[in-house]
Design an enzyme around this catalytic site. Structure first.
Site, PDB file in Angstrom:
ATOM      1  N   LYS A 152      27.452  28.135 -32.190  1.00 50.42           N
ATOM      2  CA  LYS A 152      27.956  27.524 -30.955  1.00 50.42           C
ATOM      3  C   LYS A 152      27.085  26.046 -30.762  1.00 50.42           C
ATOM      4  O   LYS A 152      26.360  25.812 -29.734  1.00 50.42           O
ATOM      5  CB  LYS A 152      28.092  28.136 -29.686  1.00 50.42           C
ATOM      6  CG  LYS A 152      29.082  29.091 -30.133  1.00 50.42           C
ATOM      7  CD  LYS A 152      29.584  29.783 -28.598  1.00 50.42           C
ATOM      8  CE  LYS A 152      30.589  30.796 -28.865  1.00 50.42           C
ATOM      9  NZ  LYS A 152      30.344  32.213 -29.225  1.00 50.42           N
ATOM     10  N   ARG A 153      26.908  25.364 -31.944  1.00 54.68           N
ATOM     11  CA  ARG A 153      26.089  24.191 -31.933  1.00 54.68           C
ATOM     12  C   ARG A 153      26.877  23.245 -31.680  1.00 54.68           C
ATOM     13  O   ARG A 153      28.223  23.187 -31.763  1.00 54.68           O
ATOM     14  CB  ARG A 153      25.267  23.944 -33.317  1.00 54.68           C
ATOM     15  CG  ARG A 153      24.328  25.131 -33.762  1.00 54.68           C
ATOM     16  CD  ARG A 153      23.244  25.111 -32.594  1.00 54.68           C
ATOM     17  NE  ARG A 153      22.227  26.085 -33.019  1.00 54.68           N
ATOM     18  CZ  ARG A 153      22.023  27.276 -32.753  1.00 54.68           C
ATOM     19  NH1 ARG A 153      22.837  27.899 -31.950  1.00 54.68           N
ATOM     20  NH2 ARG A 153      20.732  27.984 -33.231  1.00 54.68           N
TER      21      ARG A 153
END
Lengths: 284, 284
Positions: A102-103
């Site tokens: 979840k960058r």
């Protein structure tokens, strides 16, 4: 320029895996609690043993695993080194690896995350990475372009499995559709436009909630559907919510409830095979 | 239970730093391009030297630095080990460190990110971490609680400095206000509720754009304002947009344009001091 590693797009590789072993992705979530439940230390040695057991259990049984990066980052750089080893060993064992990181950032920072998770030769490079779209999907273009170039995927969180996200994700954009529906339309547009191979961009859509109105059959990418098991979704919910999507495009993900069958690799393998079979049967 | 490291909340510590040296935060962005510009290798040794120069230049001159995690993650676990060393050395030199990680997840995964970035004894623990709110701010409660317990901060991206984020961040929630204004109200509520020390939760609000209608003087937390320099915001924009906020609550952040004064530490120090002085003067 980086080497193009494969002729197939990420979605094509996932579809082949789903055809072979079913639409199940095993979440690799070595939380402190689960390490203890498996009789392992809440430390780097425990992480390593946990990952060995998972690769042993899932390789050949499932096509795709999804390590949750937070549980490695929790142990600092030494934990990240274990994630690198997991990615390498799982790849050698034929598993597709989705780094659930979840960058998301902008400009040169987005390019740096692309290098980290999707770059050829990067020690953390997986087959796909999950991303946050809060800064706008267009800001993530460096990640999408590098993924496309390398036959990898970018999977965008759109409709998350938790209730706390509803207000933001259902907010209405000035153009009319909700935030999540706008994102799904943007994803579909990336997969159609031809600047990257179709199937480079996918979506995270929780299996715990009813679907939005967007016609998912037109997404053109992989749908990662978390929430199976502990979070409350059943296999029948997955079939009900995603049954009309392209064959091979759905990856239902189970973490805690599947991993509760460990640490015996044979028990884990049996539980994974049974759940994958149930999902395959339900989804026709 | 973790040890409470300080009696002061994150915002109180930032306010003291701003009073002492001005409202400037130096972004530590060791991109491949900047490493090359500084005559360093685009490798772990280059990262290390870059960080040493930054600590040398900024300690005693500024109060706060903001390493951009992506530029460390790009070098894998070995890069993350350099980030650990930077955080340690900067802390020893009296700098407050905001890890610009933009993390965010739910449940036990949010708790794992909390352990990584805010936990006592974690090698990556900074004074504060930036987070993505796409899954809902309430989902990040494990991070906010641990930050509050340890005198640290959680800084929520609300109004980002890039244009690609506008459509999502300005979408209207069912309750009426936009996504970003709802988040600002939620942040203010956390800082008032008493479950964590006031000032535990802050906001990222780009200095590049006009402000939203939310009265920032009521936020109760630190405002990190990126965009100064390369992204187009001038010191006068910061003063204009945030001049009515609580004294000491604003941290304008400059990365590329400030770092362009390297690699000579004296030049970097001089540029940082001049910019901090200009901001202090403009903001009264």
């Amino acid at each position: 320029m980086r080497e193009h590693e494969t002729g197939d797009s990420f979605a094509v590789r996932v579809a082949a895996a789903v055809r072979a072993t079913g639409p199940l992705c095993a979440g690799i979530d070595p939380s402190g609690e689960l390490l203890r439940d498996w009789g392992l230390g809440d430390d780097v040695a425990g992480l390593r043993e946990f990952c060995h057991i998972c690769v042993d259990a899932f390789a050949g049984t499932l096509g795709v695993i999804k390590p949750q990066v937070a549980f490695f980052e929790r142990h600092g750089s030494a934990g990240m080194a274990e994630l690198e080893q997991l990615i390498r060993e799982a790849g050698q064992a034929g598993l597709i690896v989705i780094a659930d990181a979840k960058r998301g950032d902008i400009d040169s920072t987005a390019a740096a995350y692309a290098d980290a998770w999707l770059g050829s030769g990067s020690p953390l490079a997986a087959d796909a990475v999950t991303v946050h779209p809060y800064l706008g999907l267009a800001a993530l273009a460096p990640m999408i372009h590098l993924a496309g170039h390398n036959g990898k995927g970018v999977i965008v969180v759109t409709r998350s499995s938790n209730l706390e996200g509803r207000a933001l994700q259902e907010a209405l954009t000035a153009q009319g559709p909700s935030v999540e529906e706008s994102l799904l339309a943007e994803i579909a547009a990336w997969n159609k436009a031809g600047t990257v191979p179709s199937g480079t961009v996918g979506a995270v859509i929780g299996a715990t909630l009813p679907r939005s109105a967007f016609p998912l059959s037109q997404l053109g990418g992989v749908i990662l559907a978390p929430g199976l098991g502990t979070q409350g979704a059943r296999p029948a919910d997955v079939a009900d919510r995603f049954g009309d999507c392209s064959p091979g495009s759905i990856l239902a993900s189970s973490s805690r409830s599947l991993l509760a069958n460990g640490p015996d690799p044979a028990s884990l393998r049996k539980a994974a095979a049974a759940l994958a079979h149930e999902l395959s049967t339900l989804m026709g």
